[in-house]
Scaffold this active site. Sequence first.
Site, PDB file in Angstrom:
ATOM      1  N   MET A   1       0.851  -1.194   0.000  1.00 23.41           N
ATOM      2  CA  MET A   1       0.000   0.000   0.000  1.00 23.41           C
ATOM      3  C   MET A   1       0.890   1.248   0.000  1.00 23.41           C
ATOM      4  SD  MET A   1      -3.481  -0.868   1.986  1.00 23.41           S
ATOM      5  CE  MET A   1      -2.945  -0.518   3.637  1.00 23.41           C
TER       6      MET A   1
ATOM      7  N   PHE B   1       4.130   3.976   0.792  1.00 24.31           N
ATOM      8  CA  PHE B   1       4.839   4.642   1.892  1.00 24.31           C
ATOM      9  C   PHE B   1       5.910   3.679   2.414  1.00 24.31           C
ATOM     10  CE2 PHE B   1       5.350   7.382   5.654  1.00 24.31           C
ATOM     11  CZ  PHE B   1       5.388   8.600   4.982  1.00 24.31           C
TER      12      PHE B   1
ATOM     13  N   HIS C   1       8.985   1.453   3.564  1.00 24.43           N
ATOM     14  CA  HIS C   1      10.074   1.538   4.537  1.00 24.43           C
ATOM     15  C   HIS C   1      10.976   0.310   4.349  1.00 24.43           C
ATOM     16  CE1 HIS C   1       7.673  -1.405   6.637  1.00 24.43           C
ATOM     17  NE2 HIS C   1       6.682  -0.554   6.766  1.00 24.43           N
TER      18      HIS C   1
ATOM     19  N   HIS D   1       9.433  -3.094   3.682  1.00 20.76           N
ATOM     20  CA  HIS D   1       8.996  -3.386   2.309  1.00 20.76           C
ATOM     21  C   HIS D   1      10.200  -3.742   1.429  1.00 20.76           C
ATOM     22  CE1 HIS D   1       5.654  -0.576   3.548  1.00 20.76           C
ATOM     23  NE2 HIS D   1       4.947  -1.554   3.021  1.00 20.76           N
TER      24      HIS D   1
ATOM     25  N   ASP E   1       2.393  -8.545   9.323  1.00 22.30           N
ATOM     26  CA  ASP E   1       0.943  -8.789   9.289  1.00 22.30           C
ATOM     27  C   ASP E   1       0.752 -10.299   9.284  1.00 22.30           C
ATOM     28  OD1 ASP E   1      -0.173  -6.000   8.898  1.00 22.30           O
ATOM     29  OD2 ASP E   1       1.249  -6.098   7.256  1.00 22.30           O
TER      30      ASP E   1
ATOM     31  N   GLN F   1      -2.632 -11.764   8.342  1.00 17.24           N
ATOM     32  CA  GLN F   1      -2.864 -11.573   6.901  1.00 17.24           C
ATOM     33  C   GLN F   1      -2.134 -12.658   6.096  1.00 17.24           C
ATOM     34  OE1 GLN F   1      -2.823  -7.703   4.628  1.00 17.24           O
ATOM     35  NE2 GLN F   1      -0.709  -8.281   4.249  1.00 17.24           N
TER      36      GLN F   1
HETATM   37  O1  PAF Z   1      -0.221  -5.574   3.681  1.00 16.54           O
HETATM   38  C1  PAF Z   1      -0.651  -4.685   2.926  1.00 16.54           C
HETATM   39  O2  PAF Z   1       0.003  -3.673   2.703  1.00 16.54           O
HETATM   40  C2  PAF Z   1      -2.033  -4.854   2.303  1.00 16.54           C
HETATM   41  O3  PAF Z   1      -2.919  -5.458   3.170  1.00 16.54           O
HETATM   42  C3  PAF Z   1      -1.992  -5.579   0.945  1.00 16.54           C
HETATM   43  C4  PAF Z   1      -1.516  -7.017   1.104  1.00 16.54           C
HETATM   44  C5  PAF Z   1      -1.091  -4.841  -0.020  1.00 16.54           C
HETATM   45  C6  PAF Z   1      -3.396  -5.638   0.341  1.00 16.54           C
HETATM   46  O4  PAF Z   1      -3.912  -4.375   0.134  1.00 16.54           O
END
Ligand code: PAF
Length: 280
Positions: free
Chosen positions: A31, A33, A35, A38, A151, A154
């Site tokens: 998403m 921004f 850091h 990522h 996450d 997730q």
């Molecule tokens: O982890 C994230 O940044 C978001 O949940 C993702 C996996 C890009 C889905 O929008």
Amino acid sequence: MLKVARTVAEVRAFRRELAKQGKTLALVPTMGFLHEGHLSLFREAARHADVVGASLFVNPTQFGPNEDLASYPRDEKGDFAKMEKEGVSIVFAPAPEEVYPDGEETRVEVTGITQGLCGKTRPGHFRGVTTVVMKLFHIFQPDAAVFGEKDYQQLMVIRRMVKDMFMDIRIIGAPLVREADGLALSSRNSYLSAEDRENALGLSMALKAVREAVQAGTKDVKALHDIGSAVLAGHHLKEDYLEIVDAESLRPVEVIGARPVRALAAAYCGKVRLIDNMGV
Ligand code: PAF
């Protein structure tokens, strides 16, 4: 050179070209921004495929009505520069209408594993995540996709979706990246005032305290919860949850046994909701 794709058609054309060349693709959905956390995902992705692709999309359907969609931090130009530096070949950075041209009538939902932890406080959040990730998977047709363990729920939800839907995509979990003092990197850390930043440290300290108690022989989960909870309270953090769960099913455990367990926590630091987790 990073290719910036604004449309599904551009990504599809890029993917077809790769297939012709017999090259594999690893996708890192983001998403933005970006850091260091990522960036570690891009580096991990490069270990699993010939070409790394990314998405940069603040997905509206995973935000609740009172959440921070409008104020979510954005820096598209800076993000593109970072992706380019990391050797990402293509980024899909669409407008919401490109991803949801006819609204959100078709949704993808994993039940069970999405009900507890963050799913309790953020109803509908994981449905938004799995819906957009499924779309991204269909658009990119990646061989592998990388998600951060930051996450953790997730990651497990996506693994479950891919398994249940027989999708031929390898899901790779990449370790969480922390600041030197232990704070888990998050785009939302940018919301923290200097004072909140100090208190936020209590989240990783609470999880560390739980881990140390396990290592010292505490097996009772209620006792472990209370140890972590006290650390959160000591740092003026309002506990959303602190749970010790089975590392795969995410079901609560009562006593630490032979199976791997993980401590997951979410807490409010002022108005900012932060999450963290640790293998214990
Ligand atoms: O982890 C994230 O940044 C978001 O949940 C993702 C996996 C890009 C889905 O929008």
